[in-house]
Scaffold this active site. Structure first.
Site, PDB file in Angstrom:
ATOM      1  N   SER A  98       0.889  -1.172   0.000  1.00 16.04           N
ATOM      2  CA  SER A  98       0.000   0.000   0.000  1.00 16.04           C
ATOM      3  C   SER A  98       0.922   1.217   0.000  1.00 16.04           C
ATOM      4  CB  SER A  98      -0.898   0.013   1.233  1.00 16.04           C
ATOM      5  OG  SER A  98      -1.720  -1.125   1.264  1.00 16.04           O
ATOM      6  N   LYS A 173      -6.323   2.824  -2.951  1.00 18.76           N
ATOM      7  CA  LYS A 173      -6.125   2.048  -1.723  1.00 18.76           C
ATOM      8  C   LYS A 173      -6.009   2.977  -0.504  1.00 18.76           C
ATOM      9  CE  LYS A 173      -4.975  -1.178   1.186  1.00 18.76           C
ATOM     10  NZ  LYS A 173      -5.975  -2.083   1.731  1.00 18.76           N
ATOM     11  N   LYS A 242      -0.031   5.207   8.254  1.00 21.75           N
ATOM     12  CA  LYS A 242       0.696   5.543   7.015  1.00 21.75           C
ATOM     13  C   LYS A 242      -0.280   5.743   5.860  1.00 21.75           C
ATOM     14  CE  LYS A 242       1.611   1.989   4.840  1.00 21.75           C
ATOM     15  NZ  LYS A 242       0.960   1.123   3.882  1.00 21.75           N
TER      16      LYS A 242
HETATM   17  P1  NDP Z   1       4.283  -6.578   8.090  1.00 21.82           P
HETATM   18  O1  NDP Z   1       4.742  -5.500   8.976  1.00 21.82           O
HETATM   19  O2  NDP Z   1       3.622  -7.782   8.650  1.00 21.82           O
HETATM   20  O3  NDP Z   1       5.512  -7.118   7.185  1.00 21.82           O
HETATM   21  C1  NDP Z   1       6.390  -6.222   6.566  1.00 21.82           C
HETATM   22  C2  NDP Z   1       7.298  -6.965   5.616  1.00 21.82           C
HETATM   23  O4  NDP Z   1       8.207  -6.018   5.050  1.00 21.82           O
HETATM   24  C3  NDP Z   1       8.153  -8.037   6.286  1.00 21.82           C
HETATM   25  O5  NDP Z   1       8.433  -9.043   5.351  1.00 21.82           O
HETATM   26  C4  NDP Z   1       9.415  -7.249   6.636  1.00 21.82           C
HETATM   27  O6  NDP Z   1      10.561  -8.073   6.770  1.00 21.82           O
HETATM   28  C5  NDP Z   1       9.548  -6.390   5.406  1.00 21.82           C
HETATM   29  N1  NDP Z   1      10.334  -5.188   5.654  1.00 21.82           N
HETATM   30  C6  NDP Z   1      10.139  -4.250   6.604  1.00 21.82           C
HETATM   31  N2  NDP Z   1      11.047  -3.269   6.496  1.00 21.82           N
HETATM   32  C7  NDP Z   1      11.854  -3.612   5.452  1.00 21.82           C
HETATM   33  C8  NDP Z   1      12.981  -3.016   4.850  1.00 21.82           C
HETATM   34  N3  NDP Z   1      13.480  -1.852   5.294  1.00 21.82           N
HETATM   35  N4  NDP Z   1      13.569  -3.651   3.811  1.00 21.82           N
HETATM   36  C9  NDP Z   1      13.074  -4.817   3.357  1.00 21.82           C
HETATM   37  N5  NDP Z   1      12.005  -5.444   3.885  1.00 21.82           N
HETATM   38  C10 NDP Z   1      11.401  -4.836   4.919  1.00 21.82           C
HETATM   39  O7  NDP Z   1       3.347  -5.869   6.997  1.00 21.82           O
HETATM   40  P2  NDP Z   1       2.106  -6.472   6.184  1.00 21.82           P
HETATM   41  O8  NDP Z   1       2.516  -7.727   5.506  1.00 21.82           O
HETATM   42  O9  NDP Z   1       0.902  -6.459   7.039  1.00 21.82           O
HETATM   43  O10 NDP Z   1       1.892  -5.298   5.109  1.00 21.82           O
HETATM   44  C11 NDP Z   1       2.663  -5.190   3.920  1.00 21.82           C
HETATM   45  C12 NDP Z   1       1.971  -4.139   3.025  1.00 21.82           C
HETATM   46  O11 NDP Z   1       0.637  -4.596   2.724  1.00 21.82           O
HETATM   47  C13 NDP Z   1       1.812  -2.765   3.717  1.00 21.82           C
HETATM   48  O12 NDP Z   1       1.959  -1.742   2.780  1.00 21.82           O
HETATM   49  C14 NDP Z   1       0.375  -2.821   4.251  1.00 21.82           C
HETATM   50  O13 NDP Z   1      -0.154  -1.515   4.422  1.00 21.82           O
HETATM   51  C15 NDP Z   1      -0.317  -3.622   3.156  1.00 21.82           C
HETATM   52  N6  NDP Z   1      -1.546  -4.349   3.564  1.00 21.82           N
HETATM   53  C16 NDP Z   1      -1.599  -5.135   4.701  1.00 21.82           C
HETATM   54  C17 NDP Z   1      -2.776  -5.777   5.041  1.00 21.82           C
HETATM   55  C18 NDP Z   1      -2.905  -6.660   6.249  1.00 21.82           C
HETATM   56  O14 NDP Z   1      -4.041  -7.114   6.543  1.00 21.82           O
HETATM   57  N7  NDP Z   1      -1.836  -6.978   6.992  1.00 21.82           N
HETATM   58  C19 NDP Z   1      -4.004  -5.602   4.217  1.00 21.82           C
HETATM   59  C20 NDP Z   1      -3.806  -4.836   3.017  1.00 21.82           C
HETATM   60  C21 NDP Z   1      -2.632  -4.203   2.721  1.00 21.82           C
HETATM   61  P3  NDP Z   1      10.981  -8.731   8.180  1.00 21.82           P
HETATM   62  O15 NDP Z   1      10.361 -10.104   8.195  1.00 21.82           O
HETATM   63  O16 NDP Z   1      12.468  -8.753   8.126  1.00 21.82           O
HETATM   64  O17 NDP Z   1      10.457  -7.825   9.276  1.00 21.82           O
END
Ligand code: NDP
Length: 298
Positions: A98, A173, A242
């Site tokens: 997102s 979104k 965010k």
């Molecule tokens: P999480 O916080 O659960 O996961 C974040 C992911 O990004 C992890 O794989 C993390 O790796 C990785 N990450 C974080 N920082 C970095 C970085 N600096 N460099 C590389 N990788 C990084 O987030 P979500 O999966 O919940 O969300 C992901 C996206 O999807 C967001 O934009 C969110 O707004 C969107 N979204 C989420 C929904 C939900 O229900 N959860 C629904 C719809 C959209 P690590 O494992 O190392 O921490």
């Protein structure tokens, strides 16, 4: 397994179940910042785990990213280990983050210079929808890129909608999630007052949910997470804050006054500061409960 090789980067709360759907349909390579998560995913789902973004992208026809914000996606592009070092001309980058429209347009411009296509493809439907493969996916891309992205996205979603050029998916979104944020606050405040006034939360929701004030928050989220006191952590409040910020920027960019979204943004900023970074988005209602000295339970 018939599809062309793909890569998925970012196995977080929603990325992991999305990647799991993809794994059954084509050879998949995964990369995650914390490598142990990628290795575990690869073991369970029969995928390959890559040590770097470049290695993941190498040989992939389509690369998907699902990271917290567009900033992290952009940061993944550069350097010897970065995505650009692995993506081949003719490949497609699908960003399911997102994210924000301006950064996506910048990324698309850079990739186009190397013959790589880009689409923003944020999703809605939560972790349950990701597991079931029933996400709504809003795609910003040119027509040819959308046609190419659709079959890949159909493995993860049931409604794949081309909403406009690059950036349009992220804009839509952000507005969707800003509406969610406003709803959470309004439903929380209204129910807290009703419980204090002597109406049971269950009765209040039974009536609201057959009346004009109902919403996804009142019909699904509050009954499942607040009335039960379960408070599962599926979507971090920090990520919703965010999203409201991205929507507010969209309003500024388009010259639309946004006092409602400004206030929601400020309230979510305060909630994020008061709670931990891993708090769930519905925990905004927990703060309303504690400030008003009442519990909304069924
Ligand atoms: P999480 O916080 O659960 O996961 C974040 C992911 O990004 C992890 O794989 C993390 O790796 C990785 N990450 C974080 N920082 C970095 C970085 N600096 N460099 C590389 N990788 C990084 O987030 P979500 O999966 O919940 O969300 C992901 C996206 O999807 C967001 O934009 C969110 O707004 C969107 N979204 C989420 C929904 C939900 O229900 N959860 C629904 C719809 C959209 P690590 O494992 O190392 O921490």
């Amino acid at each position: 397994m018939t599809g062309r090789p793909a890569a998925f980067l970012g196995l977080g709360a929603i990325g992991a179940p999305m990647a799991a759907r993809l794994a059954g349909t084509r050879p998949l390579t995964v990369w995650n910042r914390t490598r142990s998560r990628a290795e575990e995913f690869a073991r369970v789902h029969g995928a390959r785990s890559a040590a770097t973004p470049a290695e993941a992208a190498s040989g992939a026809d389509v690369v998907l990213t699902c990271l917290p914000t567009s900033r992290e996606v952009e940061a993944l592009l550069d350097g010897g280990d970065g995505l650009l070092a692995g993506l081949a001309p003719g490949a497609l980058l699908l960003d399911c983050t997102s994210g924000d429209p301006a950064t996506s347009r910048r990324i698309a411009g850079r990739l186009a210079g190397q013959g790589i296509a880009f689409a923003d493809a944020p999703v809605s439907g939560g972790t349950n929808g990701a597991e079931a493969g029933t996400l709504t996916i809003m795609v910003g891309a040119d027509g040819a890129t959308f046609a190419r992205a659709r079959p890949v996205l159909e493995t993860m979603g049931s409604r794949i909608v081309h909403v406009g050029p690059v950036g349009a998916g992220h804009a839509l979104k952000a507005v969707n999630n800003a509406l969610l944020a406003v709803n959470i606050l309004a439903v929380g405040e209204g129910l807290a007052a009703l419980v204090k006034a002597g109406v049971s939360a269950r009765t209040a929701l039974d009536v609201l949910n057959v009346s004009s004030g109902r919403s996804f928050v009142s019909e699904t989220l509050v009954p499942e997470r607040v009335l039960t006191g379960a408070w599962p952590r599926t979507f971090r409040l920090a990520l919703l804050e965010k999203d409201v910020g991205i929507a507010r920027q969209l309003l500024r960019d388009t010259g639309v006054e946004g006092p409602v979204l400004d206030l929601a943004g400020e309230l979510f900023r305060r909630a994020r500061a008061a709670l931990c970074e891993s708090a769930d988005h519905l925990e905004a209602i927990r703060l309303i409960e504690s400030r008003s000295g009442v519990e909304i339970r069924g």
